[in-house]
Scaffold this motif. Structure first.
Motif, mmCIF file in Angstrom:
data_model
loop_
_atom_site.group_PDB
_atom_site.id
_atom_site.type_symbol
_atom_site.label_atom_id
_atom_site.label_comp_id
_atom_site.label_asym_id
_atom_site.label_seq_id
_atom_site.Cartn_x
_atom_site.Cartn_y
_atom_site.Cartn_z
ATOM 1 N N CYS A 1 0.792 -1.239 0.000
ATOM 2 C CA CYS A 1 0.000 0.000 0.000
ATOM 3 C C CYS A 1 0.820 1.282 0.000
ATOM 4 O O CYS A 1 0.258 2.358 -0.216
ATOM 5 C CB CYS A 1 -0.927 0.013 1.221
ATOM 6 S SG CYS A 1 -2.101 -1.362 1.279
ATOM 7 N N LEU B 1 -0.644 5.023 -1.146
ATOM 8 C CA LEU B 1 -1.007 6.006 -0.129
ATOM 9 C C LEU B 1 -0.108 7.234 -0.212
ATOM 10 O O LEU B 1 -0.568 8.359 -0.002
ATOM 11 C CB LEU B 1 -0.948 5.391 1.269
ATOM 12 C CG LEU B 1 -2.277 4.818 1.781
ATOM 13 C CD1 LEU B 1 -2.746 3.662 0.907
ATOM 14 C CD2 LEU B 1 -2.180 4.367 3.238
ATOM 15 N N ARG C 1 -1.250 9.601 -2.720
ATOM 16 C CA ARG C 1 -2.464 10.324 -2.332
ATOM 17 C C ARG C 1 -2.223 11.305 -1.191
ATOM 18 O O ARG C 1 -3.147 11.973 -0.746
ATOM 19 C CB ARG C 1 -3.531 9.314 -1.893
ATOM 20 C CG ARG C 1 -3.930 8.325 -2.976
ATOM 21 C CD ARG C 1 -5.079 7.458 -2.517
ATOM 22 N NE ARG C 1 -5.387 6.409 -3.475
ATOM 23 C CZ ARG C 1 -6.506 5.699 -3.479
ATOM 24 N NH1 ARG C 1 -7.421 5.954 -2.569
ATOM 25 N NH2 ARG C 1 -6.708 4.752 -4.364
ATOM 26 N N ILE D 1 -1.222 10.444 1.934
ATOM 27 C CA ILE D 1 -1.699 9.855 3.185
ATOM 28 C C ILE D 1 -0.555 9.083 3.826
ATOM 29 O O ILE D 1 0.115 8.269 3.170
ATOM 30 C CB ILE D 1 -2.883 8.912 2.925
ATOM 31 C CG1 ILE D 1 -4.039 9.677 2.277
ATOM 32 C CG2 ILE D 1 -3.367 8.266 4.228
ATOM 33 C CD1 ILE D 1 -5.178 8.793 1.820
ATOM 34 N N LEU E 1 1.117 6.299 6.161
ATOM 35 C CA LEU E 1 0.793 4.972 6.684
ATOM 36 C C LEU E 1 1.716 4.708 7.876
ATOM 37 O O LEU E 1 2.928 4.581 7.725
ATOM 38 C CB LEU E 1 0.999 3.905 5.599
ATOM 39 C CG LEU E 1 0.730 2.470 6.019
ATOM 40 C CD1 LEU E 1 -0.696 2.291 6.526
ATOM 41 C CD2 LEU E 1 1.000 1.511 4.849
ATOM 42 N N ARG F 1 -7.104 0.144 2.395
ATOM 43 C CA ARG F 1 -7.556 0.752 1.137
ATOM 44 C C ARG F 1 -8.874 1.503 1.315
ATOM 45 O O ARG F 1 -9.056 2.600 0.776
ATOM 46 C CB ARG F 1 -7.699 -0.333 0.066
ATOM 47 C CG ARG F 1 -8.040 0.217 -1.311
ATOM 48 C CD ARG F 1 -8.118 -0.882 -2.329
ATOM 49 N NE ARG F 1 -9.134 -1.865 -1.941
ATOM 50 C CZ ARG F 1 -9.333 -3.017 -2.597
ATOM 51 N NH1 ARG F 1 -8.546 -3.330 -3.611
ATOM 52 N NH2 ARG F 1 -10.256 -3.851 -2.200
ATOM 53 N N ALA G 1 -8.192 4.871 2.964
ATOM 54 C CA ALA G 1 -7.610 5.839 2.046
ATOM 55 C C ALA G 1 -8.651 6.378 1.072
ATOM 56 O O ALA G 1 -8.710 7.586 0.802
ATOM 57 C CB ALA G 1 -6.463 5.178 1.279
ATOM 58 N N THR H 1 5.221 9.261 4.160
ATOM 59 C CA THR H 1 4.982 8.104 5.015
ATOM 60 C C THR H 1 5.906 8.165 6.219
ATOM 61 O O THR H 1 7.086 8.469 6.090
ATOM 62 C CB THR H 1 5.260 6.815 4.229
ATOM 63 O OG1 THR H 1 4.453 6.859 3.046
ATOM 64 C CG2 THR H 1 4.921 5.602 5.048
ATOM 65 N N HIS I 1 -3.167 13.651 7.117
ATOM 66 C CA HIS I 1 -4.028 12.478 6.912
ATOM 67 C C HIS I 1 -3.190 11.235 7.121
ATOM 68 O O HIS I 1 -2.100 11.107 6.558
ATOM 69 C CB HIS I 1 -4.621 12.482 5.496
ATOM 70 C CG HIS I 1 -5.335 13.765 5.174
ATOM 71 N ND1 HIS I 1 -6.502 14.125 5.760
ATOM 72 C CD2 HIS I 1 -4.996 14.780 4.321
ATOM 73 C CE1 HIS I 1 -6.879 15.309 5.293
ATOM 74 N NE2 HIS I 1 -5.968 15.728 4.415
ATOM 75 N N ASP J 1 -7.992 5.603 11.316
ATOM 76 C CA ASP J 1 -7.642 6.727 10.452
ATOM 77 C C ASP J 1 -8.289 7.985 11.009
ATOM 78 O O ASP J 1 -9.133 7.929 11.906
ATOM 79 C CB ASP J 1 -8.126 6.470 9.012
ATOM 80 C CG ASP J 1 -9.631 6.311 8.929
ATOM 81 O OD1 ASP J 1 -10.348 7.321 9.084
ATOM 82 O OD2 ASP J 1 -10.116 5.170 8.703
#
Length: 537
Positions: free
Chosen positions: A368, A372, A375, A377, A379, A405, A408, A425, A449, A474
């Motif tokens: 992932c 991510l 986007r 985001i 993790l 997923r 996200a 990340t 995020h 999240d």
């Protein structure tokens, strides 16, 4: 009894309507016959008036013609020629000029009432009057002769209708239209016994008609009494009872047949139920397979496109080797997903084993991280020194990948997710454990995020029920309470283009591994999924 009563009521209504139709036909026939006969009276009256006017003093011709008329028309009982003053006193006895009758009285049965009825008639006109005896009426005509002279027919009303005029006898009343004088009433009811008063008497059939005759506008009233014994005889009641019993037997037989068919259908449905559930599960799992294979197939496409770009750039074998190994791993993962799906549909138990949860989490991060990061985001994941659970590694990875997923996609779909700044990340180490970032490097400690994976070891009841807990949380848009209650329902989704199978499949896979999945969400703050598995010994 109800069916019998209903059948009798239907039969009674039908027979009464039929009897009414017969009565109307018979009454019409009788009215026409009487009208024809009174018209004959007018013709004879006109003929005899002409004979009397020009006859001699002895009235021989008049008496001869009168005798012939009485012979062929016996209902004309008397024919009398009377001489009167134009307006005679009531007490004056008239001068009888001629009488044609079987037994003529000296004054022809004249009365003061007849004197009054005979006075003042216009020349050539006729007038009705009451008869000399009950059941008769008189037809009086002024003939043009001097002095004032009238011709009188005494007619027996009972002979206006022949005995065989209609097939069914009727009671009828003939009246002069003065509202007070009834000529005759003939009882020809269907039964000789009179009807006794009863509150249950059927309505009588009645017809009233006035004859269309200028000289004899008599009012004819016909009546026929409807009797229970005629319209609903005993044998008809018995027939209705038998018919109702037969109908009831047919209905009960049909009911038993329907019940037997229903029982047979229920038994057949019971035999097919397991198969139907299996087919239903197969259809659902087929959709789930398509859902779950989307990610590895997409990743394979991306890796192959990357390999092509490396080849076009003149990459060496060593540079292509990592891409090929990743492709092999993705193909193996797709095969493992298919195998788990096949086992799940065939009700085979998953191959549970002592599984390194940290390794599974690392695999999920590897799958992932690129998506991510693209986007924006972060993790984050936190592991523990010893994190081994009784599970199936492929199924657990499948569950975790679905949850990451979904988180996200939910954040990207929200306005906050679309406007968030790009975040790298990062990894954060928790107390009592070691941390590792998705990329192997440090990152922002407070990204805009993020999706966080946390593994914990819970000791319950002196290690008898030790469990491994994995939390996927999240800081996305969260969910309303009504949506939280339905997210594990197959085919329920609020995501555009979603199938509504990811979370139901996660729940079933967790149950197949002997674990459970729970969700907590606060609208506008985020969502937390908690996975619980039995810890390895």
């Amino acid at each position: 009894m109800a069916l019998t009563a209903l059948a009798c009521a239907i039969l009674l209504g039908y027979r009464y309507a039929d009897a009414r139709g017969q009565f109307d036909a018979d009454a019409g026939t009788l009215v026409r016959q009487i009208a024809q006969r009174v018209d004959q009276h007018d013709a004879h009256l006109t003929s005899l008036a002409a004979v009397a006017r020009f006859d001699g003093a002895d009235f021989a011709n008049f008496l001869g013609v009168s005798a012939s008329v009485r012979q062929y028309y016996p209902r004309i009982a008397e024919i009398v020629l009377v001489e009167l003053a134009p307006e005679p006193p009531v007490s004056v006895v008239p001068r009888v000029l001629a009488v044609s009758a079987l037994a003529a009285l000296p004054d022809a049965g004249w009365s003061p009432a007849m004197t009054q009825a005979s006075a003042g008639i216009a020349t050539g006109r006729a007038r009705l009057a009451a008869g000399r005896v009950p059941g008769s009426f008189r037809l009086i005509k002024h003939i043009p002769r001097d002095p004032y002279t009238v011709l009188v027919f005494n007619i027996d009303a009972g002979q206006l209708v022949a005995a065989d005029a209609v097939p069914r006898p009727l009671a009828w009343t003939l009246a002069i239209p003065d509202g007070a004088t009834t000529v005759t009433t003939l009882q020809g009811a269907t039964e000789s016994e009179p009807l006794r008063p009863s509150r249950w008497r059927l309505p009588a059939m009645v017809m009233t008609s006035q004859l269309d005759s200028p000289s004899q506008p008599l009012v004819l009233t016909l009546r026929r009494d409807a009797r229970w014994s005629e319209l609903l005889p005993v044998f008809a009641v018995l027939a209705c009872a038998l018919l109702a019993a037969a109908l009831l037997a047919v209905l009960r037989t049909g009911q038993r047949l329907r019940r037997a068919r229903r029982d047979a259908r229920l038994q057949d449905q019971a035999l097919r139920l397991a198969h139907a559930m299996r087919v239903d599960g197969l259809g659902e799992m087929a959709s789930g397979i398509a859902h779950e294979l989307t990610q590895p197939m997409t990743a394979l496409l991306s890796q192959n496109q990357a390999a092509l770009r490396l080849i076009d750039g003149g990459a060496t074998a060593n540079e292509l080797a990592p891409v090929i190994r990743t492709n092999i791993r993705l193909v193996n993962r797709a095969g493992a997903i298919l195998e788990r799906m096949r086992a799940f549909v065939s009700r085979r138990e998953l191959p549970l084993a002592d599984t390194d949860v940290n390794a599974v989490l690392q695999s999920v991060v590897d799958l992932c991280q690129a998506d991510l990061a693209a986007r924006g985001i972060a993790l984050q994941w936190t592991s523990m020194e010893v994190g081994r659970a009784v599970a199936d590694a492929v199924s657990l990875e499948q569950v975790l990948h679905n949850l990451v997923r979904n988180a996200a996609e939910a954040m990207m779909a929200s306005d906050q997710g679309r406007q968030g700044a790009t975040a790298s990340t990062a990894a954060a180490a928790g107390p009592g454990g070691h941390g590792s970032s998705a990329t192997g490097h440090g990152a922002s400690a407070d990204p805009a995020h993020w999706v966080r994976l946390v593994v914990r070891h819970n000791d319950i009841d002196n290690h008898t029920d030790a469990a491994i807990t994995i939390v996927v949380e999240d800081n996305g848009p969260g969910m309303a309470t009504d949506r939280v209650e339905q997210i594990f329902t197959p085919f329920y989704t609020t995501k555009e283009g979603g199938m509504g199978l990811g979370l139901p499949l996660c729940e079933r896979l967790m149950e197949a591994m002997g674990g459970r999945i729970q969700v907590d969400s606060v609208l506008g703050q985020g969502t937390r999924f908690t996975l619980t598995l039995k810890a390895a010994a």
